[in-house]
Scaffold this motif. Structure first.
Motif, PDB file in Angstrom:
ATOM      1  N   VAL A 107       2.641   3.463  -9.143  1.00 23.99           N
ATOM      2  CA  VAL A 107       2.398   2.013  -8.540  1.00 23.99           C
ATOM      3  C   VAL A 107       1.574   3.085  -7.342  1.00 23.99           C
ATOM      4  O   VAL A 107       2.034   2.920  -6.635  1.00 23.99           O
ATOM      5  CB  VAL A 107       2.809   1.066  -8.586  1.00 23.99           C
ATOM      6  N   SER A 108       0.817   2.447  -7.371  1.00 23.29           N
ATOM      7  CA  SER A 108      -0.719   2.071  -5.395  1.00 23.29           C
ATOM      8  C   SER A 108      -0.728   1.729  -5.297  1.00 23.29           C
ATOM      9  O   SER A 108      -1.370   0.572  -6.088  1.00 23.29           O
ATOM     10  CB  SER A 108      -1.247   3.669  -5.561  1.00 23.29           C
ATOM     11  N   ARG A 111       3.893  -7.042  -7.992  1.00 18.94           N
ATOM     12  CA  ARG A 111       3.965  -6.147  -8.744  1.00 18.94           C
ATOM     13  C   ARG A 111       4.891  -6.366  -9.858  1.00 18.94           C
ATOM     14  O   ARG A 111       5.881  -6.712  -9.884  1.00 18.94           O
ATOM     15  CB  ARG A 111       4.664  -4.677  -8.452  1.00 18.94           C
ATOM     16  N   ILE A 143       3.304  -0.658   0.293  1.00 14.92           N
ATOM     17  CA  ILE A 143       4.343  -1.743  -1.176  1.00 14.92           C
ATOM     18  C   ILE A 143       3.580  -2.275  -1.594  1.00 14.92           C
ATOM     19  O   ILE A 143       3.157  -3.488  -1.117  1.00 14.92           O
ATOM     20  CB  ILE A 143       6.008  -1.225  -0.098  1.00 14.92           C
ATOM     21  N   ARG A 144       3.720  -2.706  -2.478  1.00 10.25           N
ATOM     22  CA  ARG A 144       2.986  -3.339  -3.578  1.00 10.25           C
ATOM     23  C   ARG A 144       4.748  -4.113  -4.334  1.00 10.25           C
ATOM     24  O   ARG A 144       5.058  -4.088  -5.098  1.00 10.25           O
ATOM     25  CB  ARG A 144       2.036  -3.133  -4.801  1.00 10.25           C
ATOM     26  N   TYR A 145       5.006  -4.819  -3.976  1.00 13.19           N
ATOM     27  CA  TYR A 145       6.223  -6.283  -3.476  1.00 13.19           C
ATOM     28  C   TYR A 145       6.385  -6.640  -4.884  1.00 13.19           C
ATOM     29  O   TYR A 145       5.717  -6.773  -5.147  1.00 13.19           O
ATOM     30  CB  TYR A 145       6.645  -6.501  -2.956  1.00 13.19           C
ATOM     31  N   GLU A 161      10.946   2.238  -5.505  1.00  8.73           N
ATOM     32  CA  GLU A 161      10.342   1.954  -7.767  1.00  8.73           C
ATOM     33  C   GLU A 161       9.206   1.933  -7.440  1.00  8.73           C
ATOM     34  O   GLU A 161       8.303   2.359  -8.682  1.00  8.73           O
ATOM     35  CB  GLU A 161      10.740   0.508  -7.586  1.00  8.73           C
ATOM     36  N   GLN A 162       8.644   1.734  -6.731  1.00 10.27           N
ATOM     37  CA  GLN A 162       7.262   2.009  -6.655  1.00 10.27           C
ATOM     38  C   GLN A 162       6.539   3.587  -6.810  1.00 10.27           C
ATOM     39  O   GLN A 162       5.851   3.573  -7.686  1.00 10.27           O
ATOM     40  CB  GLN A 162       6.448   1.350  -5.336  1.00 10.27           C
ATOM     41  N   GLU A 173      11.978  -0.574  -3.258  1.00  3.17           N
ATOM     42  CA  GLU A 173      10.981  -1.396  -3.853  1.00  3.17           C
ATOM     43  C   GLU A 173       9.684  -0.139  -3.723  1.00  3.17           C
ATOM     44  O   GLU A 173       9.477   0.141  -4.734  1.00  3.17           O
ATOM     45  CB  GLU A 173      10.224  -2.958  -3.467  1.00  3.17           C
TER      46      GLU A 173
END
Length: 730
Positions: free
Chosen positions: A351-352, A50, A282-284, A345-346, A342
């Motif tokens: 963001v998904s 991400r 989570i998209r890290y 933030e996402q 994280e």
């Protein structure tokens, strides 16, 4: 081969059943397939993390190793935490969240000294001094002045209900039945819990390989729902009082009575689509130094207010001694507080990273289609193009999975369909190879007794050769014939004649096959063979010459076998003599005959030349005669020119040579003999007066003994020409 739609459909149906059986098994998979699938998704995260925004409103106040060195061993007095919370509030932090479970009183707090003093005036005086200076009270006051959140640990060895500050509004099915469930909780101290704006669970539910890929937003504890710390921190920062939970069969959720789980969680104006257990993947973005503020800087007054103003600050530890270290798809070890950061933030960035409900069905369809395609290609298409198409389809599945992740944030598994496709392709290919091997074995069994083994192997490798037709290419052709066979066999029984032929042809055939020649046919006591078909042999002329010499060397052994197995009458006519003729040039070779019966054979002028040369061996008294192209092409062999003749059926004259042997076997003065021989031949051909003198001198050489009959022929030719001259003068 003509295309047949019916055959194609039949072959496809043969593949369909195993393909449709394999595809669901591979897609459904098990621990092994799931591990591979998650491994691929993890690799995607490492390849395309991400994008981190330095202006992100989330910061970590890190209790790192340097902070422990400067401020002392953990646990610190709670007034240190109280001062930190107060400073962050003063600096304008949007929310302060402590990723800590403060379940016991501070052991360093001054009022705890009272417990060690006996009752009396001294204890009363000390009580007056420490009144209102409890570290826990100071921290509670700081939490009360801030938008704050504390951590709670959910456990299964306690029945104590957790403190929950958030209100919940649910629609659809009761969400608690889908959530990760605990029996009780280890709460913060009651004064601290009462003072904090929110309380959230710090628990993780990692996958079986202990990697944290997803975080549950909600947990079930007894009859209550407890929020995760990150979700509770977001609620506090947004100054929201209620968390909305939408589950299956809610308004707008078409579950048709199926209890599919939690669909979405909402905080304020932010809505998050979740998995059925309320988890978010989570998209890290990975560890970023911009995200982290060392605790000691705040304590030393070195932290600028702008660094935290308007931001959510998570207080946690990266120190290894505090044991809050986890594994993620992006990194093997990160602090737990960083995972909370994280996730926040996402959520704030919108963001998904979702594995959609339709993913298993799509993957199953891809697996079935890929397996059908692979099976049909393996069965009906040549290996090279089939492998290319299958490889392209596998690449397309991998590329589609990657693009879905990178561009859309969707987790579509390309591995399971690829495994199904590859598995069916390999299986169908192996079955085709086994079937082809069976066909080749049947071809070998059917033809091995009738044609040369090399031809059998060529036909087995390419059964399409079993059809009429041929090709024109350079060939070397050999004809052999046993001299005086009729006279030798006229008094022998038919069985003995057959035995004689078998004893003759077996070693001669072995000599041909040893040089990779093809036996065309047996003509009574004669044999025809050729080289450079069906196998390409660059040295086919030399191989034919070596074969002719080997045939001559085998004659004594054949005579011995004849005497042993047939009797003295087989050798009564004297030693065996074999005449061999060899020609080389262009010829047509292939399957010739009718559609009902045909032979692999060759025709052309080259064949005729070799056939005409073999009878001339009787005339010139030499065992092996070759055409001029053979003498010019064969390296390492000694050839002796004998004559220029017009072969039967040919208009042009042909120079013929005797194959004397290998150059390495010739005596040192062979070159001198050959020079005298060629000079005598030219004199005879030119009717020179010196011809008889040269011929007489040539006969005196020991090498000339092998060519005595040829020289006799030269003498007769000279006599005929003298007689013809005399007649012309008369």
């Amino acid at each position: 081969m003509r295309f047949s739609a019916g055959r194609f459909l039949l072959e496809a149906l043969v593949i369909a059943l195993p393909a449709l059986a394999v595809a669901p098994l591979v897609v459904a998979g098990g621990p092994a397939v799931e591990a591979v699938r998650e491994g691929v998704f993890d690799a995607f995260q490492r390849l395309s993390p991400r994008r981190y925004d330095p202006a992100s409103p989330v910061r970590i106040l890190d209790i790192d190793e340097e902070s422990l060195r400067r401020l002392g061993q953990w646990p610190w007095p709670r007034d240190v935490l109280a001062d930190a919370v107060s400073k962050l509030t003063t600096y304008g932090a949007a929310a302060v969240s402590l990723d800590l479970v403060l379940a016991e009183p501070d052991r360093t707090s001054p009022e705890r000294l009272l417990r060690e003093l006996p009752d009396g005036p001294e204890k009363a005086r000390v009580a007056e001094l420490v009144a209102g200076r409890s570290h826990d009270d100071r921290l509670a006051a700081a939490l009360a002045d801030a938008r704050s959140a504390l951590g709670v640990a959910l456990v299964n060895d306690s029945d104590r209900a957790p403190t929950v500050k958030a209100a919940f509004a649910t629609s659809g099915d009761e969400p608690s039945q889908f959530l990760h469930r605990f029996r009780g909780a280890v709460d913060p101290l009651p004064p601290l819990a009462a003072a904090a704006t929110g309380v959230g669970a710090v628990n993780w539910a990692p996958d079986r390989d202990l990697i944290v890929r997803r975080v549950q937003l909600l947990f079930a504890v007894g009859q209550r729902i407890a929020p995760a710390l990150a979700l509770e921190t977001l609620r506090v920062a947004r100054d929201a009082s209620t968390i909305m939970v939408k589950a299956s069969n809610a308004s707008g959720e078409q579950a048709f009575g199926v209890h599919s789980g939690v669909n979405a969680v909402r905080v304020g104006e932010l809505t998050f689509a979740t998995d059925r257990d309320s988890s978010l993947r989570i998209r890290y973005a990975g560890s970023r130094p911009e995200r982290v503020l060392p605790f000691w800087r705040l304590a030393a007054g070195q932290l600028a207010p702008d660094e935290v103003r308007g931001r959510i600050v998570l207080v946690g530890s990266s120190a290894s001694a505090l044991s809050d270290i986890r594994s993620t798809p992006a990194q093997s070890s990160v602090p737990g507080v960083e995972i909370h950061a994280e996730l926040l933030e996402q959520m704030l960035a919108g963001v998904s990273l979702v594995r959609p409900d339709y993913a298993p069905g799509l993957e199953l369809a891809l697996a079935a289609l890929g397996a059908l395609l692979a099976g049909a290609l393996a069965r009906l298409v040549a290996p090279a193009p089939a492998a290319a198409v299958v490889a392209a389809s596998l690449a397309a599945m991998a590329a589609g999975s990657w693009l879905a992740f990178d561009r859309l944030g969707l987790l579509i598994d390309g591995i399971a369909p690829a495994l199904a496709t590859l598995g069916v392709y390999v299986t169908a290919t192996v079955l085709k190879v086994l079937q082809s091997d069976g066909e080749r074995r049947r071809i070998r069994a059917a033809f091995a007794h009738y044609v040369a083994p090399e031809v059998v192997r060529a036909i087995a490798a390419d059964p399409s050769r079993l059809k009429l037709g041929g090709e024109t290419k350079p060939l070397t052709v050999l004809f052999s014939d046993l001299r005086d066979f009729t006279a030798r066999s006229e008094d022998m029984p038919a069985e003995s004649v057959i035995r004689l032929l078998n004893l003759l042809h077996t070693p001669l055939t072995e000599a041909v096959l040893a040089e990779r020649g093809t036996v065309d046919k047996y003509i009574g006591d004669g044999l025809m063979a050729f080289w450079n078909a069906p196998l390409d042999l660059p040295d086919h002329v030399e191989r034919a010459c070596r074969t002719a010499l080997a045939m001559q060397r085998r004659l004594p052994e054949i005579e011995r076998r004849l005497a042993q197995e047939i009797g003295p009458e087989a050798a009564a006519r004297g030693p065996l003599e074999l005449g061999i003729g060899i020609g080389t040039g262009m010829a047509c070779v292939g399957n010739m005959g009718s559609a009902l019966r045909f032979d692999y054979s060759t025709v052309g002028d080259t064949v005729n030349t070799a056939a005409r040369l073999e009878p001339l061996t009787r005339v010139y008294g030499v065992p092996i005669l070759v055409s001029e192209p053979v003498a010019l092409a064969a390296r390492g062999f000694a050839f002796v020119p004998l004559d220029t003749v017009r072969l039967k059926g040919k208009a042009r004259f042909t120079r013929v040579y005797a194959l004397h042997g290998r150059m390495e076997d010739c005596p040192p003065d062979f070159a001198a003999f050959l020079a005298e021989h060629e000079a005598a031949l030219e004199a005879v051909m030119g009717r020179e007066p010196r011809a008889r003198r040269l011929l007489a001198r040539l006969r005196a050489r020991p090498e000339a003994a092998a060519y005595g009959r040829a020289y006799d022929e030269w003498e007769r030719r000279l006599d005929r020409r003298v007689a013809q001259t005399a007649e012309a003068r008369a």
